[in-house]
Scaffold this motif. Structure first.
Motif, PDB file in Angstrom:
ATOM      1  N   ASP A  26       0.796  -1.232   0.000  1.00  0.00           N
ATOM      2  CA  ASP A  26       0.000   0.000   0.000  1.00  0.00           C
ATOM      3  C   ASP A  26       0.826   1.279   0.000  1.00  0.00           C
ATOM      4  OD1 ASP A  26      -2.421  -1.429   0.044  1.00  0.00           O
ATOM      5  OD2 ASP A  26      -2.260  -1.706   2.208  1.00  0.00           O
ATOM      6  N   PHE A  27       1.979   1.253   0.657  1.00  0.00           N
ATOM      7  CA  PHE A  27       2.836   2.445   0.722  1.00  0.00           C
ATOM      8  C   PHE A  27       4.213   2.015   1.194  1.00  0.00           C
ATOM      9  CE2 PHE A  27       1.393   1.881   5.027  1.00  0.00           C
ATOM     10  CZ  PHE A  27       2.416   2.353   5.825  1.00  0.00           C
ATOM     11  N   PHE A  28       5.174   2.947   1.131  1.00  0.00           N
ATOM     12  CA  PHE A  28       6.513   2.669   1.667  1.00  0.00           C
ATOM     13  C   PHE A  28       6.724   3.419   2.981  1.00  0.00           C
ATOM     14  CE2 PHE A  28       7.886   2.144  -2.889  1.00  0.00           C
ATOM     15  CZ  PHE A  28       8.550   0.938  -2.779  1.00  0.00           C
ATOM     16  N   TYR A  29       7.433   2.813   3.908  1.00  0.00           N
ATOM     17  CA  TYR A  29       8.090   3.569   4.969  1.00  0.00           C
ATOM     18  C   TYR A  29       9.494   3.877   4.467  1.00  0.00           C
ATOM     19  CZ  TYR A  29       4.875   2.536   8.884  1.00  0.00           C
ATOM     20  OH  TYR A  29       3.814   2.464   9.750  1.00  0.00           O
ATOM     21  N   PHE A  30       9.876   5.149   4.530  1.00  0.00           N
ATOM     22  CA  PHE A  30      11.271   5.517   4.279  1.00  0.00           C
ATOM     23  C   PHE A  30      11.869   5.759   5.661  1.00  0.00           C
ATOM     24  CE2 PHE A  30      14.422   8.977   3.272  1.00  0.00           C
ATOM     25  CZ  PHE A  30      15.366   8.102   2.763  1.00  0.00           C
ATOM     26  N   VAL A  31      12.800   4.906   6.046  1.00  0.00           N
ATOM     27  CA  VAL A  31      13.276   4.907   7.429  1.00  0.00           C
ATOM     28  C   VAL A  31      14.715   5.410   7.495  1.00  0.00           C
ATOM     29  CG1 VAL A  31      13.568   3.487   9.502  1.00  0.00           C
ATOM     30  CG2 VAL A  31      11.795   2.910   7.843  1.00  0.00           C
ATOM     31  N   GLN A  32      14.917   6.456   8.291  1.00  0.00           N
ATOM     32  CA  GLN A  32      16.268   6.987   8.487  1.00  0.00           C
ATOM     33  C   GLN A  32      16.684   6.778   9.940  1.00  0.00           C
ATOM     34  OE1 GLN A  32      17.116  10.761   6.378  1.00  0.00           O
ATOM     35  NE2 GLN A  32      14.953  10.728   5.891  1.00  0.00           N
ATOM     36  N   ILE A  59      20.361   6.267   5.902  1.00  0.00           N
ATOM     37  CA  ILE A  59      19.207   5.489   5.452  1.00  0.00           C
ATOM     38  C   ILE A  59      19.219   4.115   6.123  1.00  0.00           C
ATOM     39  CG2 ILE A  59      18.097   4.452   3.441  1.00  0.00           C
ATOM     40  CD1 ILE A  59      19.361   6.683   1.745  1.00  0.00           C
ATOM     41  N   HIS A  60      18.087   3.696   6.676  1.00  0.00           N
ATOM     42  CA  HIS A  60      17.953   2.292   7.075  1.00  0.00           C
ATOM     43  C   HIS A  60      17.308   1.528   5.920  1.00  0.00           C
ATOM     44  CE1 HIS A  60      16.680  -0.885  10.329  1.00  0.00           C
ATOM     45  NE2 HIS A  60      17.036  -1.438   9.205  1.00  0.00           N
ATOM     46  N   GLY A  61      16.203   2.037   5.429  1.00  0.00           N
ATOM     47  CA  GLY A  61      15.617   1.319   4.301  1.00  0.00           C
ATOM     48  C   GLY A  61      14.352   1.959   3.779  1.00  0.00           C
ATOM     49  N   LEU A  62      13.872   1.381   2.690  1.00  0.00           N
ATOM     50  CA  LEU A  62      12.627   1.797   2.044  1.00  0.00           C
ATOM     51  C   LEU A  62      11.762   0.539   2.052  1.00  0.00           C
ATOM     52  CD1 LEU A  62      11.233   4.095   0.399  1.00  0.00           C
ATOM     53  CD2 LEU A  62      12.297   3.137  -1.644  1.00  0.00           C
ATOM     54  N   TRP A  63      10.723   0.550   2.897  1.00  0.00           N
ATOM     55  CA  TRP A  63      10.032  -0.705   3.222  1.00  0.00           C
ATOM     56  C   TRP A  63       8.588  -0.718   2.750  1.00  0.00           C
ATOM     57  CZ3 TRP A  63      11.457  -0.632   9.172  1.00  0.00           C
ATOM     58  CH2 TRP A  63      12.838  -0.722   9.315  1.00  0.00           C
ATOM     59  N   PRO A  64       8.256  -1.604   1.821  1.00  0.00           N
ATOM     60  CA  PRO A  64       6.846  -1.773   1.436  1.00  0.00           C
ATOM     61  C   PRO A  64       6.007  -2.168   2.648  1.00  0.00           C
ATOM     62  CG  PRO A  64       8.269  -2.910  -0.116  1.00  0.00           C
ATOM     63  CD  PRO A  64       9.134  -2.487   1.045  1.00  0.00           C
ATOM     64  N   ASN A  65       4.847  -1.597   2.753  1.00  0.00           N
ATOM     65  CA  ASN A  65       3.992  -1.815   3.926  1.00  0.00           C
ATOM     66  C   ASN A  65       2.529  -1.891   3.530  1.00  0.00           C
ATOM     67  OD1 ASN A  65       5.592  -1.470   6.572  1.00  0.00           O
ATOM     68  ND2 ASN A  65       3.455  -1.122   7.169  1.00  0.00           N
ATOM     69  N   TYR A  66       1.726  -2.506   4.399  1.00  0.00           N
ATOM     70  CA  TYR A  66       0.279  -2.498   4.225  1.00  0.00           C
ATOM     71  C   TYR A  66      -0.354  -1.475   5.165  1.00  0.00           C
ATOM     72  CZ  TYR A  66       1.161  -6.995   1.943  1.00  0.00           C
ATOM     73  OH  TYR A  66       1.633  -7.988   1.133  1.00  0.00           O
ATOM     74  N   ASN A  67      -1.524  -0.993   4.771  1.00  0.00           N
ATOM     75  CA  ASN A  67      -2.228   0.018   5.575  1.00  0.00           C
ATOM     76  C   ASN A  67      -2.582  -0.476   6.977  1.00  0.00           C
ATOM     77  OD1 ASN A  67      -2.137   1.944   3.600  1.00  0.00           O
ATOM     78  ND2 ASN A  67      -4.169   1.476   2.765  1.00  0.00           N
ATOM     79  N   LYS A 108      15.048  -8.462   1.650  1.00  0.00           N
ATOM     80  CA  LYS A 108      13.925  -8.477   2.596  1.00  0.00           C
ATOM     81  C   LYS A 108      12.805  -7.539   2.160  1.00  0.00           C
ATOM     82  CE  LYS A 108      12.807  -7.978   7.523  1.00  0.00           C
ATOM     83  NZ  LYS A 108      13.353  -7.843   8.884  1.00  0.00           N
ATOM     84  N   HIS A 109      13.158  -6.334   1.707  1.00  0.00           N
ATOM     85  CA  HIS A 109      12.136  -5.321   1.427  1.00  0.00           C
ATOM     86  C   HIS A 109      11.990  -5.002  -0.064  1.00  0.00           C
ATOM     87  CE1 HIS A 109      11.700  -4.471   5.725  1.00  0.00           C
ATOM     88  NE2 HIS A 109      13.017  -4.427   5.812  1.00  0.00           N
TER      89      HIS A 109
END
Ligand code: 5GP
Ligand code: 5GP
Length: 216
Positions: A26-32, A59-67, A108-109
């Motif tokens: 649904d969206f990405f978390y961009f994690v720093q 940057i830690h990562g760009l993680w696909p996520n669900y709502n 993983k992501h």
């Protein structure tokens, strides 16, 4: 009437199938991550083989996520990591050049968004997002500095929301003396990895109302 409803159902069926396969998250978390907070825990850290990284969010990562807060992972073992031109600091031990961190993040992501972004576009999207938002500057402009002081969690989130127009997710960890400190900042991004969006759901924060911002 029943027949009519049934044929409408049949008509809509292929549409819903297309909608659900158009993208599978649904969206990405961009994690720093704040390197000072990665390094001053009991676990400690190692500087990358290229030397001590800048005193800046990494940057830690760009993680696909669900709502609903859940997320897919390790989506395609057939698409191996290809040591590409990517570059962001790794702080885990033993020290390395980053390739094992990036390959972990890809496997993983990244493989979970490969219907929209190939490997190159995936890493480029992360690097572009990093450039788009200078989190350290945003915080410093609001008087929130990595000086070992304690700052209100609301103040930190408010400064970021004021600057970028969206509410961040903020995650803390615990330093060697047991203080909760600013560790990771989550921004939400559309499925193309381009535009910031309002977060549909926030990660678990693990912060207290005032948190330390340690130096690095
Ligand atoms: P932790 O349990 O330390 O918060 O997270 C461990 C790892 O699980 C993260 O580095 C990340 O790979 C994955 N992870 C944790 N929370 C989330 C989440 O909300 N979304 C996604 N996509 N991955 C997560
Ligand atoms: P995640 O928590 O994303 O599932 O896993 C991160 C993995 O990458 C862990 O195995 C961790 O040791 C490794 N890693 C390498 N460098 C870093 C870094 O700078 N930050 C974080 N969070 N993990 C790193």
């Amino acid at each position: 009437m029943k027949l009519l409803r049934f044929s409408a159902f049949l008509l809509l069926l292929p549409l819903s199938a297309v909608a659900s396969t158009a993208h599978d998250f649904d969206f990405f978390y961009f994690v720093q991550q704040w390197p000072g907070s990665y390094c001053d825990t009991r676990q400690s850290c190692c500087y990358p083989s290229t030397g001590k990284p800048a005193s800046d969010f990494g940057i830690h990562g760009l993680w696909p996520n669900y709502n609903d807060g859940s997320y897919p992972s390790n989506c395609d073992s057939d698409w191996p990591y290809d040591a590409s031109e990517m570059n962001w600091p790794t702080l885990a031990c033993p020290s390395g050049d980053g390739s094992s961190f990036w390959s972990h993040e890809w496997r993983k992501h990244g493989t979970c968004s490969e219907s929209l972004l190939d490997q190159r576009s995936y890493f480029q999207a992360a690097l572009y997002l990093k450039k788009q938002v200078d989190l350290l500057k945003v915080l410093q402009d609001a008087g929130i500095r990595p000086d070992g002081g304690f700052y209100s969690l609301r103040g930190i989130a408010g400064a970021i929301r004021e600057a970028i127009g969206y509410t961040p997710g903020i995650q803390c960890n615990v330093d060697e003396s047991g203080n909760r400190q600013l560790y990771q900042i989550y921004l939400c991004v559309d499925t193309w990895g381009k535009e910031l969006i309002e977060c549909p759901v926030f990660p678990r924060s693990k912060c207290s109302s005032r948190v330390e911002f340690p130096p690095f």
